[in-house]
Design an enzyme around this catalytic site. Structure first.
Site, short mmCIF file in Angstrom:
data_model
loop_
_atom_site.label_atom_id
_atom_site.label_comp_id
_atom_site.label_asym_id
_atom_site.label_seq_id
_atom_site.Cartn_x
_atom_site.Cartn_y
_atom_site.Cartn_z
N LYS A 212 0.78 -1.16 0.11
CA LYS A 212 -0.35 -0.12 0.23
C LYS A 212 1.05 1.40 0.14
O LYS A 212 1.21 2.30 0.86
CB LYS A 212 -0.71 -0.02 1.59
CG LYS A 212 -2.19 0.98 0.53
CD LYS A 212 -2.36 2.39 2.24
CE LYS A 212 -1.69 2.80 2.89
NZ LYS A 212 -1.44 3.66 1.85
N GLY A 265 7.18 4.90 8.23
CA GLY A 265 6.32 6.35 8.58
C GLY A 265 6.14 6.62 9.82
O GLY A 265 7.41 6.91 10.75
N ALA A 268 3.08 7.58 15.04
CA ALA A 268 1.80 6.91 15.47
C ALA A 268 1.86 5.95 15.46
O ALA A 268 0.96 5.58 15.70
CB ALA A 268 1.08 8.77 15.34
N GLU A 287 9.75 1.58 10.89
CA GLU A 287 11.01 2.36 10.74
C GLU A 287 10.37 3.78 10.87
O GLU A 287 9.70 3.98 9.86
CB GLU A 287 11.88 2.17 8.98
CG GLU A 287 12.37 3.03 8.92
CD GLU A 287 12.98 4.23 7.99
OE1 GLU A 287 12.80 5.29 9.16
OE2 GLU A 287 12.89 4.33 7.14
N CYS A 321 13.01 10.46 7.15
CA CYS A 321 13.68 10.32 8.89
C CYS A 321 14.82 10.58 9.00
O CYS A 321 15.25 9.98 10.36
CB CYS A 321 13.20 9.09 8.90
SG CYS A 321 10.88 8.21 8.03
N GLU A 418 10.06 16.75 15.28
CA GLU A 418 11.08 15.95 13.80
C GLU A 418 10.05 17.38 13.12
O GLU A 418 9.07 17.00 12.92
CB GLU A 418 9.81 15.32 13.11
CG GLU A 418 11.09 14.44 12.31
CD GLU A 418 10.86 12.23 11.86
OE1 GLU A 418 9.90 11.84 11.95
OE2 GLU A 418 12.14 12.32 11.28
C1 SIN Z 1 13.48 7.25 5.14
O1 SIN Z 1 13.80 8.95 4.99
O2 SIN Z 1 13.14 7.29 5.14
C2 SIN Z 1 14.90 6.96 4.37
C3 SIN Z 1 15.71 7.62 4.80
C4 SIN Z 1 17.03 6.66 3.70
O3 SIN Z 1 16.82 5.71 3.04
O4 SIN Z 1 18.49 7.38 3.70
#
Ligand code: SIN
Length: 518
Positions: A212, A265, A268, A287, A321, A418
């Site tokens: 998805k 993602g 939460a 992740e 992230c 974040e």
């Molecule tokens: C992410 O922002 O979830 C992945 C970043 C990355 O693979 O370097």
């Protein structure tokens, strides 16, 4: 293919593509027409190897965040489509898991080759629906493809064990077998790479998948799936559904046929998926969000620190992230670093990702922009200085000026949340112990960066940081060959590398007994 080849510091676009891009940035239809001709503009979901519309005919538009134009309308699917996709994956598992590792490997390798031979069109699609500059999109295609190539190779190395027996007429074996159907829920910030990082090891190990993708960026997922079919990935081994995210998510969680959930993602949503996996006791990989510290010590090489921090902060306009979220600068180098860094940020060109000189695209949506605005407002209201930027960009829409805030402290929301946008907060510190304490004072633990010329300090601080990834004098460290994943509430499990395939395997112990002839 190391990620650092891409993005802010990336090379120039190939020449013919450069000319085409100039045309496409002024006439967006040219880009869409090019994609239509390539056969990669797929606008239906994929279930059991068939392209399908939503059963009730509902559609949703996919927008270009740089212009607001509708690129295509795609199906708005829900529970029924998800259930059928799960059944297709379940049926396909019987034959896909029985192929030899070598055969699965060959098909994955073919998929990799097709992605690479279509990389310019895939990059165009990523820029159109996600907004990142084309050079970064090309980098993402190489990065995304590298997971397919790597796991095509790893498919042949899923070894078991033979354990010395404790009773002499027995032999003890360990087999590694695919977990079964995998539900993969992927984000919009890397519309290709976050899919291949999950589906590559899943298919390599013999699992089948229901993916998805984000409703913001389904077109890249569909184009990749089209190439997977062309490569001989069996019908039903890879299914793509999207639309009503909560309904699709619940269907994946409730099904006893789905044996694994993998998600990239927000923290939460990750927690909800973790709780929802409990009733059927699924294997899970998460992740989740980060709050990456980037620590610049007095003994750092200034140029290396500025370049590295720029890359760690402004990749994908700050929407990753692993983006540097808090830039901790030691007091002896603070002024020099702040002024050199602010100058470099001032020079970042903002615009439509199709324009060759653009290095900062738009944010994904209005909510993302509002969050960035409110964090900046809170920080400046509590005494932070705006060194560069600090407001919406004159281009309008969801463009925000690349921003540096000075004299940020722990009282400000930006030091604990974040940002997911192009704002770099600078915090001052005095000692190494203090920097480590501030860096670890968070529930997140994904990526951290340090800049120092001292080897003993590099070791000391790397070991003290409670993070899954540490970059020393480097701002872009993601690569398919190294493990990616977080400590604490940044997630569970690892993606990429030799460790990544374990997440898709069950371990089976077989005891052969009574082996003595009578
Ligand atoms: C992410 O922002 O979830 C992945 C970043 C990355 O693979 O370097």
């Amino acid at each position: 293919m190391a990620m650092c080849r891409a993005g802010l510091l990336g090379s120039r676009l190939p020449h013919p593509f450069r000319i085409l891009c100039r045309q496409m940035s002024t006439e967006p239809r040219v880009a869409v027409d090019r994609l239509r001709q390539s056969g990669l503009l797929r606008t239906q979901g994929l279930i059991g190897g068939k392209w399908i519309d939503a059963y009730d005919g509902k559609t949703i538009p996919v927008h270009n965040p740089a212009t607001g134009d509708v690129i295509a309308n795609v199906p708005f699917m829900g529970r029924n489509e998800a259930i059928n996709a799960i059944s297709s994956a379940h049926e396909a598992f019987t034959s896909w898991s029985k192929l030899t590792a070598n055969e699965r490997s060959k098909r994955l390798r073919k998929w990799y080759d097709l992605i690479i031979s279509h990389k310019e069109d895939l990059a165009l699609l990523i820029t159109l629906e996600q907004g990142k500059p084309l050079k970064e999109s090309l980098g993402e295609v190489n990065y995304g493809a590298s997971f397919i190539e790597f796991f095509a190779e790893e498919a042949k190395r899923i070894y078991g064990d033979i354990i010395p027996p404790t009773i002499d007429d027995r032999r003890l074996l360990v087999l590694k077998q695919p977990v079964g159907v995998v539900g993969a829920i992927t984000p919009w910030n890397f519309p290709l790479a976050m899919i291949t990082r999950k589906v590559g090891p899943a298919l390599a190990s013999g699992c089948t998948a229901v993916v998805k993708p984000s409703e913001y960026t389904p077109l890249t997922a569909l184009a990749a799936a089209e190439l997977a079919l062309q490569a001989g990935i069996s019908p039903g081994a890879l299914n793509i559904v999207f639309g009503n995210a909560p309904d699709i998510g619940d269907s994946l969680l409730e099904s006893t046929k789905v044996r694994k959930i993998t998600f990239t993602g927000s923290t939460a949503v990750g927690k909800k998926l973790m709780a929802g996996s409990a009733s059927t006791v699924k294997k899970i990989s998460l992740e989740l969000g980060g709050n990456a510290p980037c620590i610049v010590f007095d003994d750092a090489d200034l140029d290396v620190a500025v370049k590295g921090t720029l890359a760690a902060k402004f990749r994908n306009s700050g929407q990753t992230c692993v983006c540097a979220n808090r830039i901790l600068v030691q007091e002896g180098i603070y002024d020099k670093f702040a002024s050199a860094f602010a100058k470099a940020v001032q020079a970042l060109e903002v615009g439509n990702g199709l324009i060759e000189t653009t290095v900062q695209g738009p944010l994904i949506n209005e909510a993302a922009l509002e969050k960035v605005e409110s964090l900046v407002k809170d920080a400046t209201g509590k005494g932070a200085d705006v060194l560069v930027g600090g407001r919406r960009h004159s281009l309008g829409r969801t463009f925000y000026e690349p921003t540096v805030l000075g004299n940020v402290n722990n009282e400000m929301l930006i030091s604990s949340q974040e940002v997911f946008g192009p704002v770099a907060p600078l915090l001052r510190f005095k000692t190494e112990e203090e920097a480590i304490q501030i860096a670890n004072d968070t529930n997140a633990g994904l990526a951290a960066y340090i800049f120092t010329s001292s080897m003993p300090r590099s070791w000391r601080v790397s070991e003290a940081l409670e993070y899954g990834l540490v970059g020393v004098n480097e701002g872009l460290i993601s690569t398919e060959v190294a493990p990616f994943g977080g400590f604490k509430q940044s997630g569970l499990g690892r993606e990429g590398s030799k460790y990544g395939i374990d997440e898709y395997l069950e371990i089976k112990y077989v005891c052969l007994g009574n082996l003595k002839e009578a």
